[in-house]
Design a protein around this motif. Structure first.
Motif, PDB file in Angstrom:
ATOM      1  N   GLU A 149       0.829  -1.214   0.000  1.00  0.00           N
ATOM      2  CA  GLU A 149       0.000   0.000   0.000  1.00  0.00           C
ATOM      3  C   GLU A 149       0.856   1.253   0.000  1.00  0.00           C
ATOM      4  N   ALA A 150       1.883   1.274   0.842  1.00  0.00           N
ATOM      5  CA  ALA A 150       2.762   2.445   0.895  1.00  0.00           C
ATOM      6  C   ALA A 150       3.504   2.625  -0.425  1.00  0.00           C
ATOM      7  N   GLU A 151       3.957   1.513  -0.997  1.00  0.00           N
ATOM      8  CA  GLU A 151       4.686   1.584  -2.264  1.00  0.00           C
ATOM      9  C   GLU A 151       3.800   2.139  -3.373  1.00  0.00           C
ATOM     10  N   LYS A 152       2.545   1.725  -3.409  1.00  0.00           N
ATOM     11  CA  LYS A 152       1.608   2.233  -4.427  1.00  0.00           C
ATOM     12  C   LYS A 152       1.435   3.746  -4.283  1.00  0.00           C
ATOM     13  N   LEU A 153       1.249   4.220  -3.043  1.00  0.00           N
ATOM     14  CA  LEU A 153       1.091   5.660  -2.812  1.00  0.00           C
ATOM     15  C   LEU A 153       2.340   6.427  -3.233  1.00  0.00           C
ATOM     16  N   ILE A 154       3.508   5.925  -2.857  1.00  0.00           N
ATOM     17  CA  ILE A 154       4.760   6.631  -3.172  1.00  0.00           C
ATOM     18  C   ILE A 154       5.030   6.628  -4.665  1.00  0.00           C
ATOM     19  N   ASN A 155       4.754   5.513  -5.337  1.00  0.00           N
ATOM     20  CA  ASN A 155       4.949   5.475  -6.796  1.00  0.00           C
ATOM     21  C   ASN A 155       4.034   6.472  -7.492  1.00  0.00           C
ATOM     22  N   GLU A 156       2.795   6.583  -7.017  1.00  0.00           N
ATOM     23  CA  GLU A 156       1.870   7.559  -7.600  1.00  0.00           C
ATOM     24  C   GLU A 156       2.363   8.979  -7.372  1.00  0.00           C
ATOM     25  N   VAL A 157       2.885   9.258  -6.173  1.00  0.00           N
ATOM     26  CA  VAL A 157       3.445  10.590  -5.888  1.00  0.00           C
ATOM     27  C   VAL A 157       4.624  10.880  -6.815  1.00  0.00           C
ATOM     28  N   ASN A 158       5.512   9.892  -6.980  1.00  0.00           N
ATOM     29  CA  ASN A 158       6.667  10.085  -7.866  1.00  0.00           C
ATOM     30  C   ASN A 158       6.226  10.402  -9.293  1.00  0.00           C
ATOM     31  N   ASP A 159       5.192   9.721  -9.770  1.00  0.00           N
ATOM     32  CA  ASP A 159       4.707   9.930 -11.131  1.00  0.00           C
ATOM     33  C   ASP A 159       4.060  11.307 -11.302  1.00  0.00           C
ATOM     34  N   ARG A 160       3.367  11.779 -10.260  1.00  0.00           N
ATOM     35  CA  ARG A 160       2.610  13.041 -10.354  1.00  0.00           C
ATOM     36  C   ARG A 160       3.424  14.262  -9.970  1.00  0.00           C
ATOM     37  N   PHE A 161       4.563  14.041  -9.343  1.00  0.00           N
ATOM     38  CA  PHE A 161       5.249  15.121  -8.640  1.00  0.00           C
ATOM     39  C   PHE A 161       5.543  16.329  -9.539  1.00  0.00           C
ATOM     40  N   ASP A 162       6.219  16.118 -10.640  1.00  0.00           N
ATOM     41  CA  ASP A 162       6.623  17.247 -11.486  1.00  0.00           C
ATOM     42  C   ASP A 162       5.423  18.005 -12.034  1.00  0.00           C
ATOM     43  N   GLU A 164       2.473  18.423 -10.530  1.00  0.00           N
ATOM     44  CA  GLU A 164       1.614  19.032  -9.511  1.00  0.00           C
ATOM     45  C   GLU A 164       2.346  19.944  -8.535  1.00  0.00           C
ATOM     46  N   LYS A 165       3.686  19.908  -8.510  1.00  0.00           N
ATOM     47  CA  LYS A 165       4.411  20.636  -7.474  1.00  0.00           C
ATOM     48  C   LYS A 165       4.360  22.154  -7.636  1.00  0.00           C
ATOM     49  N   SER A 166       3.975  22.633  -8.810  1.00  0.00           N
ATOM     50  CA  SER A 166       3.997  24.081  -9.055  1.00  0.00           C
ATOM     51  C   SER A 166       2.789  24.810  -8.480  1.00  0.00           C
ATOM     52  N   SER A 167       1.683  24.101  -8.230  1.00  0.00           N
ATOM     53  CA  SER A 167       0.480  24.750  -7.715  1.00  0.00           C
ATOM     54  C   SER A 167       0.286  24.431  -6.234  1.00  0.00           C
ATOM     55  N   GLU A 168      -0.330  25.371  -5.510  1.00  0.00           N
ATOM     56  CA  GLU A 168      -0.586  25.156  -4.087  1.00  0.00           C
ATOM     57  C   GLU A 168      -1.490  23.950  -3.865  1.00  0.00           C
ATOM     58  N   ASP A 169      -2.528  23.851  -4.682  1.00  0.00           N
ATOM     59  CA  ASP A 169      -3.461  22.731  -4.544  1.00  0.00           C
ATOM     60  C   ASP A 169      -2.759  21.408  -4.809  1.00  0.00           C
ATOM     61  N   GLY A 170      -1.910  21.383  -5.824  1.00  0.00           N
ATOM     62  CA  GLY A 170      -1.176  20.164  -6.153  1.00  0.00           C
ATOM     63  C   GLY A 170      -0.237  19.760  -5.028  1.00  0.00           C
ATOM     64  N   ARG A 171       0.463  20.738  -4.452  1.00  0.00           N
ATOM     65  CA  ARG A 171       1.396  20.431  -3.354  1.00  0.00           C
ATOM     66  C   ARG A 171       0.654  19.907  -2.135  1.00  0.00           C
ATOM     67  N   MET A 172      -0.531  20.458  -1.864  1.00  0.00           N
ATOM     68  CA  MET A 172      -1.315  19.984  -0.721  1.00  0.00           C
ATOM     69  C   MET A 172      -1.726  18.531  -0.908  1.00  0.00           C
ATOM     70  N   HIS A 173      -2.153  18.164  -2.131  1.00  0.00           N
ATOM     71  CA  HIS A 173      -2.555  16.783  -2.391  1.00  0.00           C
ATOM     72  C   HIS A 173      -1.357  15.835  -2.335  1.00  0.00           C
ATOM     73  N   LEU A 174      -0.220  16.269  -2.876  1.00  0.00           N
ATOM     74  CA  LEU A 174       0.981  15.447  -2.810  1.00  0.00           C
ATOM     75  C   LEU A 174       1.415  15.222  -1.358  1.00  0.00           C
ATOM     76  N   GLN A 175       1.391  16.299  -0.565  1.00  0.00           N
ATOM     77  CA  GLN A 175       1.780  16.188   0.837  1.00  0.00           C
ATOM     78  C   GLN A 175       0.866  15.217   1.592  1.00  0.00           C
TER      79      GLN A 175
END
Length: 327
Positions: A149-162, A164-175
Motif C-alpha cells: 500500500e505504501a509503495e503504491k502511494l509513493i509510486n503515484e506521488v513520484n509519477d505526479r510530482f513534477d 503538480e508541485k507548481s500549484s498550491e493545490d497540487g502540493r497539498m494533495h501530494l503532501q
C-alpha cells in the motif's frame, strides 16, 4: 506521539465534543507562576493515527496553560482530562480539568490559515519517503505484501510530482498522499516492533513499581491505573498504544522519584558548574550550595523544587536533556 480524541474522529458531524482523559503533566504548575507552563499541541490527523509520529499530522495550535491560571499547585505527573468542543462554525474550545486540584481551565483555540508547503520542502519529504520505503523493502523480516500500500502511494506521488508541485493545490494533495504513505510504513514497522516494546514496558513498569514501593507508596492509585493500562496493551499487542503507555509510565516515574531527581540535579550541576553558562554565576552557586545543604540534612520536594527551578532560570541555555529537563 499523537493521541486521538474520542468523539472528534474525521468527518464527525458538528457540533461535536471530544474527550481525552489521563494525560500527565511533565512539570509542575505553581499558582501565579507564569513561567510554569503546560503545552497541549492540537493536530488534525487521518484515521488510525493514534500513536503515530506528530510530524506526519497537521499541527493546528498549541494550547498553553500557565501557573497564573490555576489556584493550587499541580505536581509533576498529575492527571489532566481534556475536553474539546467544536461548534458548527468549526470554532474550538478546550477545557483542561486537573483532578488533583479540581481546577478547570478553558481556552479558545485559534485556528490560523496554514501555510502551504514549498516545492523544496515537499521534494525533501518525498525523498525521505522513498528512502524509508527502500529501507523497509531491504529488510529480510518484511514481506513485499506488507509494504504494497505504501509503495503504491509513493509510486503515484513520484509519477505526479513534477506535474503538480507548481500549484498550491497540487502540493497539498501530494503532501497528504506522502503523509498517508508514512503512516502505512509506520504500521509495517510497528508490526515488527512489539516484542521489544513489550520488554521495555515490563522493565519500565517494574522500575516504577519498585520506586513507588521504596518511596512510601504515595502513588499507589496512579500505579494501579498504569498497571491496568499495561495489562490491556500487552493483551492487545498494540505498538502505538504501547508507546503511549511507555510515555505514561515514564511521566509517572518522574513524579514518584522527584525527590531523587531534584537531589541528582543539584549534585550534577555543582560537579559541572564551570561547564555551564550562567546569567549570574554567583547566585547560581549560592542556590546550588543551599540545595546541597538541604539534600544532606532534611530533603523534601517542597524545599528543593523551587531552588532547582530558580537555578534553571539562571541558565543562559536551559537543559534540553539530562538532569532538569522535566522540571
Amino acid at each position: 506521539m499523537v493521541k486521538s480524541v474520542k468523539g472528534l474522529e474525521k468527518n464527525q458531524q458538528l457540533p461535536a465534543v471530544g474527550t481525552l482523559n489521563g494525560l500527565k503533566t511533565r512539570n509542575q504548575l505553581r499558582p501565579g507562576m507564569t513561567e510554569d507552563t503546560l503545552v497541549i499541541p492540537i493536530y488534525q490527523s487521518e484515521h488510525n493515527a493514534d500513536g503515530t509520529s506528530a510530524i506526519h499530522n497537521d499541527h493546528v495550535f498549541d494550547v498553553v496553560i500557565t501557573g497564573d491560571e490555576i489556584g493550587q499547585i499541580i505536581p509533576v505527573g498529575s492527571d489532566v482530562d481534556i475536553t474539546i468542543k467544536v461548534n458548527r462554525s468549526q470554532m474550538l474550545k478546550l477545557e483542561a480539568f486537573f483532578p488533583f486540584s479540581g481546577d478547570t481551565v478553558e481556552k479558545d483555540v485559534k485556528i490560523e490559515a496554514r501555510s502551504v508547503i514549498t516545492s523544496h520542502e515537499l521534494e525533501r519529504l518525498k525523498d525521505s519517503a522513498n528512502l524509508k520505503l527502500h529501507a523497509l523493502k531491504s529488510s529480510s523480516a518484511i514481506k513485499d505484501s506488507e509494504t504494497a500500500e505504501a509503495e503504491k502511494l509513493i509510486n503515484e506521488v513520484n509519477d505526479r510530482f513534477d506535474g503538480e508541485k507548481s500549484s498550491e493545490d497540487g502540493r497539498m494533495h501530494l503532501q497528504a498522499d506522502i503523509r498517508r504513505a508514512f503512516l502505512k510504513m509506520e504500521e509495517v514497522e510497528q508490526g515488527h516492533e512489539w516484542d521489544s516494546i513489550e520488554a521495555e514496558i515490563r522493565e519500565e513498569f517494574d522500575r516504577l513499581e519498585k520506586g513507588n514501593n521504596e518511596l512510601g507508596n504515595k502513588y499507589d492509585q496512579q500505579v494501579a491505573a498504569v498497571r491496568s493500562q499495561v495489562d490491556s496493551v500487552i493483551r492487545s499487542k498494540d505498538v502505538r498504544q504501547g508507546r503511549i503507555v511507555l510515555d505514561d509510565i515514564n511521566s509517572l516515574f518522574v513524579a514518584v522519584t522527584l525527590i531523587y531527581q531534584l537531589m541528582g540535579f543539584i549534585d550534577f550541576h555543582l560537579r559541572n558548574f564551570n561547564t555551564i553558562q550562567w546569567k549570574d554565576a554567583t547566585r547560581a552557586r549560592q542556590l546550588l550550595q543551599q540545595g546541597k545543604e538541604i539534600a544532606n540534612t532534611n530533603p523534601s520536594e517542597s524545599s528543593l523544587h523551587p531552588i532547582v527551578r530558580s537555578v534553571i532560570d539562571l541558565m543562559i541555555e536551559p537543559p534540553t536533556s539530562g538532569p532538569g529537563v522535566s522540571f
